[in-house]
Motif scaffolding. Sequence first.
Motif, PDB file in Angstrom:
ATOM      1  N   CYS A 187      -7.679 -15.415   0.128  1.00  0.00           N
ATOM      2  CA  CYS A 187      -6.924 -15.774   0.177  1.00  0.00           C
ATOM      3  C   CYS A 187      -7.174 -14.580   2.404  1.00  0.00           C
ATOM      4  N   GLN A 188      -6.462 -15.165   3.331  1.00  0.00           N
ATOM      5  CA  GLN A 188      -6.199 -14.418   4.782  1.00  0.00           C
ATOM      6  C   GLN A 188      -4.989 -14.151   4.483  1.00  0.00           C
ATOM      7  N   GLY A 210     -11.149 -14.029   5.523  1.00  0.00           N
ATOM      8  CA  GLY A 210     -11.569 -13.329   4.328  1.00  0.00           C
ATOM      9  C   GLY A 210     -12.917 -14.381   3.779  1.00  0.00           C
ATOM     10  N   ARG A 211     -13.682 -14.291   2.711  1.00  0.00           N
ATOM     11  CA  ARG A 211     -14.639 -15.005   1.915  1.00  0.00           C
ATOM     12  C   ARG A 211     -14.110 -15.767   0.600  1.00  0.00           C
ATOM     13  N   LEU A 259      -1.910 -14.369  -0.756  1.00  0.00           N
ATOM     14  CA  LEU A 259      -2.670 -13.781  -2.234  1.00  0.00           C
ATOM     15  C   LEU A 259      -1.404 -13.020  -3.158  1.00  0.00           C
ATOM     16  N   GLU A 260      -0.268 -13.229  -2.733  1.00  0.00           N
ATOM     17  CA  GLU A 260       0.869 -13.244  -3.346  1.00  0.00           C
ATOM     18  C   GLU A 260       1.035 -14.144  -3.988  1.00  0.00           C
ATOM     19  N   LEU A 317      -6.075  -5.647  -5.536  1.00  0.00           N
ATOM     20  CA  LEU A 317      -6.004  -3.791  -4.836  1.00  0.00           C
ATOM     21  C   LEU A 317      -6.955  -3.741  -3.268  1.00  0.00           C
ATOM     22  N   ASP A 318      -7.779  -4.732  -3.806  1.00  0.00           N
ATOM     23  CA  ASP A 318      -8.954  -4.470  -2.790  1.00  0.00           C
ATOM     24  C   ASP A 318      -8.492  -5.508  -1.297  1.00  0.00           C
ATOM     25  N   ARG A 319      -8.223  -6.768  -2.224  1.00  0.00           N
ATOM     26  CA  ARG A 319      -7.717  -7.246  -0.777  1.00  0.00           C
ATOM     27  C   ARG A 319      -6.522  -6.962   0.019  1.00  0.00           C
TER      28      ARG A 319
END
Length: 223
Positions: A41-42, A33-34, A47-48, A145-147
């Motif tokens: 979020c890795q 991630g960045r 992410l959730e 969504l992208d991530r």
Amino acid sequence: MTVGRRDLVRWLDDLGWHDPPSAPAPAAQAPAGRRSGPASCQTLEELEAFLEGCTRCDLAEKRHHIVFGEGDPHAELMFVGEAPGADEDRIGRPFVGQAGKLLDAMIAAMGLRREDVYIANVVKCRPPGNRDPKEPEKAACAPFLDRQIELIRPRVLVALGKPAANRLTGTTKPIGALRGRWLTYRDIPLLATYHPAYLLRNARGKRAVWEDLKKVMARLAKA
Ligand code: URA
């Protein structure tokens, strides 16, 4: 939700499908991630968790659950729908209502199980009354969504219906103009097809969807 045997047999009979598809190859690794925000979020769990209690748009007011998405975090195949409906909002899982039952049948007809794929939506909260999500709502959810896609890194994406197809292609074209041919989301092959909810109202669309899914199966079967 599981698909009843009768539903599956009916779906397969309608399509005249008999041959088992070949098994897909293992999934690619998720990239690092960045920066801060969703992109930092890795894992999907991170992410959730990052999305928990989200108030980035008005959909937060009336939702019961954020419907993050579910499935194999290394799935080769990822489906993207539009938005949770009433059943999904109540339960907190994507595609668990009538349209979900049909999606389950589509997945089974491809020789896969629901847990083999990943299922997500353009927006993670239910638009009240099942109205179309508004632009600010889609924009607020876009980094998530992208991530999600970046972390799962599927070999193939399937956009279910116009909103998902438009979101992933960055166009406003009708689904009839987008479906059935290979497109890309970033560098990932993308196929758009009709939404299962549309098929519930227009059974004749099933043939086209099956042709689209066969293209997906052929692509996944390639090394
Ligand atoms: N329709 C969608 O687009 N997504 C769901 O999760 C359920 C129905």
